[in-house]
Design a protein around this motif. Structure first.
Motif, mmCIF file in Angstrom:
data_model
loop_
_atom_site.group_PDB
_atom_site.id
_atom_site.type_symbol
_atom_site.label_atom_id
_atom_site.label_comp_id
_atom_site.label_asym_id
_atom_site.label_seq_id
_atom_site.Cartn_x
_atom_site.Cartn_y
_atom_site.Cartn_z
ATOM 1 N N TRP A 128 42.509 5.549 8.789
ATOM 2 C CA TRP A 128 42.052 5.950 10.132
ATOM 3 C C TRP A 128 40.532 5.902 10.210
ATOM 4 O O TRP A 128 39.962 5.384 11.168
ATOM 5 N N LEU A 129 39.872 6.409 9.193
ATOM 6 C CA LEU A 129 38.408 6.422 9.178
ATOM 7 C C LEU A 129 37.828 5.020 9.115
ATOM 8 O O LEU A 129 36.710 4.783 9.577
ATOM 9 N N GLY A 130 38.573 4.071 8.538
ATOM 10 C CA GLY A 130 38.066 2.722 8.379
ATOM 11 C C GLY A 130 38.121 1.875 9.632
ATOM 12 O O GLY A 130 37.554 0.778 9.662
ATOM 13 N N ARG A 131 38.796 2.355 10.682
ATOM 14 C CA ARG A 131 38.795 1.587 11.930
ATOM 15 C C ARG A 131 37.408 1.675 12.561
ATOM 16 O O ARG A 131 36.798 2.753 12.583
ATOM 17 N N PRO A 132 36.897 0.538 13.078
ATOM 18 C CA PRO A 132 35.501 0.472 13.529
ATOM 19 C C PRO A 132 35.023 1.634 14.384
ATOM 20 O O PRO A 132 34.015 2.269 14.082
ATOM 21 N N GLY A 133 35.730 1.958 15.458
ATOM 22 C CA GLY A 133 35.294 3.055 16.317
ATOM 23 C C GLY A 133 35.310 4.388 15.608
ATOM 24 O O GLY A 133 34.412 5.230 15.797
ATOM 25 N N ASN A 134 36.308 4.596 14.772
ATOM 26 C CA ASN A 134 36.415 5.863 14.050
ATOM 27 C C ASN A 134 35.342 5.984 12.974
ATOM 28 O O ASN A 134 34.864 7.090 12.700
ATOM 29 N N THR A 135 34.991 4.862 12.347
ATOM 30 C CA THR A 135 33.923 4.896 11.350
ATOM 31 C C THR A 135 32.612 5.340 11.988
ATOM 32 O O THR A 135 31.876 6.154 11.418
ATOM 33 N N TRP A 136 32.347 4.838 13.169
ATOM 34 C CA TRP A 136 31.126 5.235 13.884
ATOM 35 C C TRP A 136 31.140 6.727 14.183
ATOM 36 O O TRP A 136 30.140 7.431 14.007
ATOM 37 N N GLU A 137 32.287 7.234 14.662
ATOM 38 C CA GLU A 137 32.416 8.666 14.953
ATOM 39 C C GLU A 137 32.259 9.498 13.676
ATOM 40 O O GLU A 137 31.670 10.583 13.697
ATOM 41 N N TYR A 138 32.786 8.969 12.585
ATOM 42 C CA TYR A 138 32.698 9.656 11.298
ATOM 43 C C TYR A 138 31.244 9.860 10.893
ATOM 44 O O TYR A 138 30.832 10.968 10.540
ATOM 45 N N TYR A 139 30.451 8.794 10.972
ATOM 46 C CA TYR A 139 29.040 8.910 10.607
ATOM 47 C C TYR A 139 28.276 9.787 11.601
ATOM 48 O O TYR A 139 27.355 10.508 11.219
ATOM 49 N N ARG A 140 28.676 9.731 12.861
ATOM 50 C CA ARG A 140 28.000 10.573 13.855
ATOM 51 C C ARG A 140 28.242 12.052 13.568
ATOM 52 O O ARG A 140 27.331 12.878 13.660
ATOM 53 N N GLU A 141 29.494 12.364 13.203
ATOM 54 C CA GLU A 141 29.799 13.763 12.879
ATOM 55 C C GLU A 141 29.073 14.207 11.620
ATOM 56 O O GLU A 141 28.628 15.362 11.522
ATOM 57 N N LEU A 142 28.971 13.326 10.633
ATOM 58 C CA LEU A 142 28.231 13.675 9.414
ATOM 59 C C LEU A 142 26.752 13.911 9.724
ATOM 60 O O LEU A 142 26.125 14.823 9.173
ATOM 61 N N GLU A 143 26.198 13.091 10.599
ATOM 62 C CA GLU A 143 24.787 13.248 10.955
ATOM 63 C C GLU A 143 24.523 14.580 11.646
ATOM 64 O O GLU A 143 23.435 15.143 11.541
ATOM 65 N N ARG A 144 25.523 15.091 12.357
ATOM 66 C CA ARG A 144 25.359 16.385 13.023
ATOM 67 C C ARG A 144 25.145 17.513 12.010
ATOM 68 O O ARG A 144 24.565 18.542 12.328
ATOM 69 N N ARG A 145 25.639 17.316 10.778
ATOM 70 C CA ARG A 145 25.450 18.339 9.749
ATOM 71 C C ARG A 145 24.005 18.384 9.284
ATOM 72 O O ARG A 145 23.557 19.384 8.746
ATOM 73 N N GLY A 146 23.276 17.250 9.437
ATOM 74 C CA GLY A 146 21.866 17.196 9.065
ATOM 75 C C GLY A 146 21.657 16.932 7.584
ATOM 76 O O GLY A 146 22.553 17.114 6.762
ATOM 77 N N PRO A 147 20.437 16.508 7.201
ATOM 78 C CA PRO A 147 20.140 16.177 5.806
ATOM 79 C C PRO A 147 19.835 17.392 4.932
ATOM 80 O O PRO A 147 19.732 17.272 3.716
ATOM 81 N N VAL A 148 19.684 18.542 5.556
ATOM 82 C CA VAL A 148 19.326 19.758 4.825
ATOM 83 C C VAL A 148 20.486 20.739 4.888
ATOM 84 O O VAL A 148 21.150 20.870 5.915
ATOM 85 N N SER A 149 20.719 21.430 3.787
ATOM 86 C CA SER A 149 21.836 22.375 3.729
ATOM 87 C C SER A 149 21.584 23.591 4.613
ATOM 88 O O SER A 149 20.542 24.231 4.540
ATOM 89 N N HIS A 150 22.565 23.874 5.481
ATOM 90 C CA HIS A 150 22.556 25.071 6.312
ATOM 91 C C HIS A 150 23.943 25.703 6.193
ATOM 92 O O HIS A 150 24.813 25.474 7.028
ATOM 93 N N PRO A 151 24.178 26.468 5.146
ATOM 94 C CA PRO A 151 25.519 26.988 4.863
ATOM 95 C C PRO A 151 26.141 27.807 5.984
ATOM 96 O O PRO A 151 27.366 27.953 6.032
ATOM 97 N N ASP A 152 25.326 28.328 6.890
ATOM 98 C CA ASP A 152 25.870 29.173 7.941
ATOM 99 C C ASP A 152 26.120 28.418 9.249
ATOM 100 O O ASP A 152 26.464 29.022 10.261
ATOM 101 N N GLN A 153 25.976 27.094 9.242
ATOM 102 C CA GLN A 153 26.145 26.351 10.490
ATOM 103 C C GLN A 153 27.604 26.304 10.924
ATOM 104 O O GLN A 153 28.532 26.413 10.111
#
Length: 282
Positions: A128-153
């Motif tokens: 499911w993650l490997g389908r083109p549109g879903n892969t884009w959404e996957y990376y977008r959701e990961l980017e929302r977590r940010g590059p720095v750890s925020h354990p309480d987010q």
């Protein structure tokens, strides 16, 4: 990174209930009522997950080619780099700076599979993650977590994204099982009416659903000798049910001009997936 589990909404619980129901249904079909084509579906789902995981990492190998490589075929038309990446799937761990997304996804699948609901190949969301549109959404959701750890987010969006993935992948597997069963039943009737040995159905089944069959896979699936498998495939080709592609060790077989068209129509019918949440992720 570990985050506190957010409070699930009523919508989340409803989606979870849908996933559980589909998995109970799949477990009944796979474990309690196994059929001859079930093992073939397991291999296909495994290959599909590997192909999708590779595509997320930038390596493009078709599911059919991954299946061939998993079967030990040497003459598969893929680059050396893609071949090595496929055969070395999950063997090494890259530096943490690179993310280790594949490792994290595998651990997630392992945790779910260990609950005893379904085997990993039926639980993974890699395809499911490997389908083109879903892969884009996957990376977008990961980017929302940010590059720095925020354990309480708040990670409720990430939970929702994953529940959507598991729900739609369960729909996909359920659809593939129904399609496989329908194709197998139709081919059994066709073989009977055409006076074919029942064992050739497994070869025709692979051609209908995967697009091709190699001698080695057919031989292993039916426990045949090399001579028996060669003779069967030669006879099916002579009857116009199969066509050969390539020569010697690189040879495989696709649907011939007399392959039952109705079976191919069933196998190629597009699958429509429903959105488990009333509103799409935005």
């Amino acid at each position: 990174m570990l985050f506190p589990l957010p409070e699930l909404t009523d919508a989340d619980r409803e989606v979870l209930a849908g996933i559980d129901e589909m998995r109970r249904e799949l477990r009944y079909q796979v474990q309690d009522r196994p059929t001859k084509w079930t093992s073939g579906l397991r291999k296909f789902l495994t290959a599909d997950a590997v192909a999708a995981s590779n595509s997320i990492e930038g390596f493009r190998v078709s599911t059919a080619d991954v299946q061939d490589l998993m079967d030990g075929e040497q003459d598969v038309d893929v680059s050396t780099e893609n071949r090595q990446e496929t055969l070395a799937y999950l063997v090494s761990i890259h530096p943490w700076a690179d993310g280790n997304g594949r490792m994290s996804r595998s651990l997630q699948t392992l945790m779910i599979a260990r609950e005893g609901v379904l085997a990993p190949e039926f639980s993974s969301i890699e395809a499911w993650l490997g389908r083109p549109g879903n892969t884009w959404e996957y990376y977008r959701e990961l980017e929302r977590r940010g590059p720095v750890s925020h354990p309480d987010q708040d990670v409720s969006r990430w939970i929702r994204f994953n529940l959507t993935a598991y729900h739609q992948q369960a729909q996909t597997v359920r659809g593939r099982m129904s399609r496989s069963a329908a194709v197998w039943t139709s081919l059994m009737s066709f073989a009977d009416s055409a006076g074919l040995d029942e064992r050739v159905v497994s070869a025709l089944h692979d051609v209908a659903l995967v697009g091709r069959i190699r001698r080695n896979r057919y031989e292993q699936a039916e426990g045949l000798t090399r001579q028996q498998s060669q003779r069967d495939l030669r006879d099916l080709t002579a009857a116009g049910l199969l066509e050969t592609v390539g020569r010697t060790r690189a040879r495989y077989y696709t649907a011939g001009p007399r392959f039952p068209e109705g079976v191919l129509e069933v196998a190629r019918t597009p699958m429509t997936l429903s959105q488990p949440y009333a509103d799409a992720l935005g």
